[in-house]
Write an enzyme that holds these catalytic residues in place. Structure first.
Site, PDB file in Angstrom:
ATOM      1  N   TYR A   1      -3.175   1.224  16.115  1.00  0.00           N
ATOM      2  CA  TYR A   1      -1.891   1.508  16.901  1.00  0.00           C
ATOM      3  C   TYR A   1      -1.987   1.127  18.453  1.00  0.00           C
ATOM      4  O   TYR A   1      -1.101   0.636  19.109  1.00  0.00           O
ATOM      5  CB  TYR A   1      -1.212   2.810  16.915  1.00  0.00           C
ATOM      6  CG  TYR A   1      -0.568   3.019  15.323  1.00  0.00           C
ATOM      7  CD1 TYR A   1       0.510   2.442  15.102  1.00  0.00           C
ATOM      8  CD2 TYR A   1      -1.415   3.269  14.284  1.00  0.00           C
ATOM      9  CE1 TYR A   1       1.196   2.547  13.891  1.00  0.00           C
ATOM     10  CE2 TYR A   1      -0.831   3.668  13.076  1.00  0.00           C
ATOM     11  CZ  TYR A   1       0.431   3.039  12.764  1.00  0.00           C
ATOM     12  OH  TYR A   1       0.832   3.002  11.449  1.00  0.00           O
TER      13      TYR A   1
ATOM     14  N   GLU B   1      -6.661   8.105   7.052  1.00  0.00           N
ATOM     15  CA  GLU B   1      -6.788   8.727   8.669  1.00  0.00           C
ATOM     16  C   GLU B   1      -7.439  10.158   8.561  1.00  0.00           C
ATOM     17  O   GLU B   1      -6.770  11.282   8.930  1.00  0.00           O
ATOM     18  CB  GLU B   1      -5.611   8.665   9.129  1.00  0.00           C
ATOM     19  CG  GLU B   1      -4.947   7.542   9.374  1.00  0.00           C
ATOM     20  CD  GLU B   1      -3.513   7.248  10.413  1.00  0.00           C
ATOM     21  OE1 GLU B   1      -3.202   8.299  10.777  1.00  0.00           O
ATOM     22  OE2 GLU B   1      -3.298   6.326  10.776  1.00  0.00           O
TER      23      GLU B   1
ATOM     24  N   ARG C   1       0.902  -1.290   0.089  1.00  0.00           N
ATOM     25  CA  ARG C   1      -0.022   0.033  -0.056  1.00  0.00           C
ATOM     26  C   ARG C   1       0.870   1.414  -0.045  1.00  0.00           C
ATOM     27  O   ARG C   1       1.611   1.456   0.986  1.00  0.00           O
ATOM     28  CB  ARG C   1      -0.897   0.209   1.326  1.00  0.00           C
ATOM     29  CG  ARG C   1      -1.914   1.073   1.055  1.00  0.00           C
ATOM     30  CD  ARG C   1      -2.821   1.468   2.150  1.00  0.00           C
ATOM     31  NE  ARG C   1      -2.019   1.927   3.287  1.00  0.00           N
ATOM     32  CZ  ARG C   1      -2.360   3.220   3.937  1.00  0.00           C
ATOM     33  NH1 ARG C   1      -3.411   3.717   3.612  1.00  0.00           N
ATOM     34  NH2 ARG C   1      -1.639   3.462   5.164  1.00  0.00           N
TER      35      ARG C   1
ATOM     36  N   HIS D   1      -2.580  10.936   1.354  1.00  0.00           N
ATOM     37  CA  HIS D   1      -1.957  10.667   2.696  1.00  0.00           C
ATOM     38  C   HIS D   1      -1.578  12.015   3.036  1.00  0.00           C
ATOM     39  O   HIS D   1      -0.106  12.095   3.257  1.00  0.00           O
ATOM     40  CB  HIS D   1      -1.076   9.634   2.385  1.00  0.00           C
ATOM     41  CG  HIS D   1      -0.501   9.032   3.829  1.00  0.00           C
ATOM     42  ND1 HIS D   1      -0.622   7.833   4.105  1.00  0.00           N
ATOM     43  CD2 HIS D   1      -0.122   9.668   5.058  1.00  0.00           C
ATOM     44  CE1 HIS D   1      -0.192   7.360   5.555  1.00  0.00           C
ATOM     45  NE2 HIS D   1      -0.028   8.621   6.039  1.00  0.00           N
TER      46      HIS D   1
ATOM     47  N   ASN E   1      -6.265   1.617  10.236  1.00  0.00           N
ATOM     48  CA  ASN E   1      -4.875   1.551  10.779  1.00  0.00           C
ATOM     49  C   ASN E   1      -5.018   1.657  12.520  1.00  0.00           C
ATOM     50  O   ASN E   1      -5.927   2.249  12.974  1.00  0.00           O
ATOM     51  CB  ASN E   1      -4.416   3.199  10.512  1.00  0.00           C
ATOM     52  CG  ASN E   1      -4.289   3.177   9.060  1.00  0.00           C
ATOM     53  OD1 ASN E   1      -4.363   2.153   8.383  1.00  0.00           O
ATOM     54  ND2 ASN E   1      -3.656   4.443   8.640  1.00  0.00           N
TER      55      ASN E   1
ATOM     56  N   GLU F   1      -2.578  -0.223   8.431  1.00  0.00           N
ATOM     57  CA  GLU F   1      -1.583   0.224   9.077  1.00  0.00           C
ATOM     58  C   GLU F   1      -1.312  -0.482  10.464  1.00  0.00           C
ATOM     59  O   GLU F   1      -2.446  -0.203  11.152  1.00  0.00           O
ATOM     60  CB  GLU F   1      -1.165   1.567   9.180  1.00  0.00           C
ATOM     61  CG  GLU F   1      -0.982   2.488   8.227  1.00  0.00           C
ATOM     62  CD  GLU F   1      -0.685   4.000   8.591  1.00  0.00           C
ATOM     63  OE1 GLU F   1      -0.434   4.218   9.577  1.00  0.00           O
ATOM     64  OE2 GLU F   1      -0.894   4.727   7.469  1.00  0.00           O
TER      65      GLU F   1
HETATM   66  O1  IFM Z   1       3.315   7.712  10.105  1.00  0.00           O
HETATM   67  C1  IFM Z   1       2.206   7.654  10.421  1.00  0.00           C
HETATM   68  C2  IFM Z   1       1.420   7.488   9.248  1.00  0.00           C
HETATM   69  O2  IFM Z   1       1.526   8.314   8.299  1.00  0.00           O
HETATM   70  C3  IFM Z   1      -0.161   7.693   9.478  1.00  0.00           C
HETATM   71  N1  IFM Z   1      -0.457   6.621  10.577  1.00  0.00           N
HETATM   72  C4  IFM Z   1       0.364   6.542  11.831  1.00  0.00           C
HETATM   73  C5  IFM Z   1       1.980   6.210  11.588  1.00  0.00           C
HETATM   74  C6  IFM Z   1       2.668   6.389  12.625  1.00  0.00           C
HETATM   75  O3  IFM Z   1       2.621   7.697  13.381  1.00  0.00           O
END
Ligand code: IFM
Length: 486
Positions: free
Chosen positions: A327, A202, A113, A157, A325, A386
């Site tokens: 985290y 995002e 991607r 992005h 995405n 992500e």
């Molecule tokens: O680097 C970023 C990415 O551009 C968007 N999502 C989170 C990643 C880590 O912060």
């Protein structure tokens, strides 16, 4: 624990043994006291890949007619980026893409991607395409296909053409038409070879940090700007999907959201209320309009001044997939000065381990996010587009970089994917963030997320242990007893 021998056996042809640390077993952190992990068995057809974005890796900002983006302007403004850096060179992927594709092929990745830089295609954000800019993505696409890696492109992005920002950027409703035109130009050129397209990456993060908080480009501040930017991104996404679907009915069209479970950090009622507001801003203001054609109740009055007749119907559009995405969870507190709807980040639960970003490591949160999509949003086909972690990696030694904590992070999140699938979530793939160490926005080059180390002085690439781990998973090698990080 992963043994070096297992990885070497599992290593796809062509991947240099030097991609592994000299002595993986010795280099590992102490085994976790937790119970043994279940075996990782991803279903057949599950896609494994990596993600990047244009401004974070490409460099070549003045080549082949590329225009300036808001991130060029922002990163060149003194004081904006932690280490004073910018994306002028970044990983120089623009010139080294063939080497990067080769590494992906060696990892056995099924897909990649990447994002298309709008100012390469339309230097001023409007009008006829800049052909040399499109040519770059054409070369990249062909190289990916030649090496058996399926391209998955994201149209935006965060690198808006500066010329559009000069007219208000995402706070100006006019951007909706501009984005739709741009999307059609790109897909007209590449849609015969790129089967899957994400509109935005995002939008909530871009709207919050770039338009309310101001620590990301374009550096705007104030909740009103957030609301305008978020609504116009929602509209642009819907408008582009409709236009592309009409012209290219066979393509997979969707978008990418950053999603996280939001929990009050304490038992106080005001923190519980703050969590509801934060959840709307981070998750609901993206999900509800797209899937239900309305803003969450708590946000509706705020957005009302920006909504014109027909907008909500235009935003609600069927998607072929949703990119997620993920985290970690957000643990929030009431904070009248907090940038996100009067809420801010509070302490993580005691004992929670964190990455170098101080983000909590909470793989189960990914299962929760996917279950929410299953239960509240019709269980769309999803990809984790992500997931990954920044760590202060050691310097390359003997042609290798050992990153056991990142490797364990990825392993634990792949196991979370497996649990989500078992629980009926329509998850079809996982893309690690990121292929390469890169320009981490306001953090500059101080944070490394890559599974491939990049020496920013020489631009040399060195695959890390996490790369070898993913290569082993991709090749179907046994990974039942695997590496444990801290
Ligand atoms: O680097 C970023 C990415 O551009 C968007 N999502 C989170 C990643 C880590 O912060």
């Amino acid at each position: 624990m992963i043994r070096r021998r297992d990885l070497l056996l599992a290593m796809p042809a062509g991947l240099a043994a030097s991609a592994l640390p000299r002595d993986l077993a010795l280099a590992q952190a102490a085994p976790s006291p937790a119970a043994p992990q279940p075996e990782l068995k991803l279903p057949p057809g599950f896609i494994l890949g990596a993600s990047t974005s244009s401004y974070q890796i490409e460099g070549a900002v003045n080549e082949d007619g590329r225009g300036a983006s808001i991130w060029d302007t922002f990163s060149h403004t003194p004081g904006r980026i932690k280490d004073g850096s910018n994306g002028d060179v970044a990983c120089d992927h623009y010139h080294r893409f063939a080497e990067d594709v080769e590494l992906m092929a060696q990892a056995g990745f099924g897909s990649y991607r990447f994002s298309v830089a709008w100012p390469r295609v339309q230097p001023d954000g409007a009008g006829a395409p800049n052909v040399p800019g499109l040519d770059f993505y054409d070369r990249l696409t062909d190289r990916l296909l030649a090496r058996g890696v399926k391209p998955f492109a994201c149209l935006y992005h965060w690198d808006l053409p500066q010329a559009l920002q000069d007219k208000g950027g995402w706070t100006n409703r006019d951007v909706v038409g501009r984005f739709t035109d741009y999307a059609q130009l790109v897909v007209a050129r590449l849609g015969d070879r790129v089967p899957r397209w994400a509109m935005l990456n995002e939008p909530s993060v871009h709207a919050i940090f770039g338009h309310a908080f101001g620590n990301h480009a374009p550096g705007m501040t104030g909740w009103k700007n957030y609301l305008a930017a978020q609504h116009h991104m929602n509209l642009a996404q819907g408008s582009a999907i409709r236009a592309l679907r009409a012209a290219h009915p066979k393509l997979g069209l969707g978008t990418v959201f950053s999603l996280q479970p939001v929990l009050p950090a304490t038992g106080k009622p005001e923190d519980a209320a703050a969590a509801v507001r934060f959840d709307a801003a981070w998750n609901g203001n993206n999900l509800d309009p797209l899937f239900h054609g309305r803003y969450p109740e708590i946000s509706a009055a705020d957005f009302a001044p920006f909504i014109r007749e027909g907008d909500l119907d235009a935003i609600k559009v069927p998607v072929d997939f949703l990119g997620v995405n993920y985290y970690g969870r957000a643990h929030v507190v009431d904070d009248p000065n907090g940038v996100i709807a009067g809420a801010g980040w509070g302490p993580h639960p005691p004992g929670t381990r964190t990455t170098a970003m101080a983000w909590p490591i909470e793989p189960q949160g990914l299962v929760e996010v996917l279950a929410r999509l299953r239960d509240d949003y019709g269980n769309p086909q999803t990809f984790v587009t992500e997931n990954g972690a920044a760590y202060d990696d050691p310097a390359p030694k003997g042609g290798a970089v050992d990153d056991p904590a990142r490797t364990a992070f990825i392993r634990d999140h792949l196991l979370a994917c497996q649990r989500a699938i078992t629980e009926g979530c329509a998850l079809k793939g996982y893309y690690v963030w990121s292929l390469l160490d890169n320009f981490e926005w306001a953090e500059g080059y101080s944070r490394r997320f890559g599974i491939i180390h990049v020496d920013f002085a020489t631009l040399q690439r060195t695959p890390k242990t996490s790369f070898a781990y993913l290569a082993a998973v991709a090749s179907g090698a046994p990974t039942g007893t695997i590496l444990t990080g801290p």
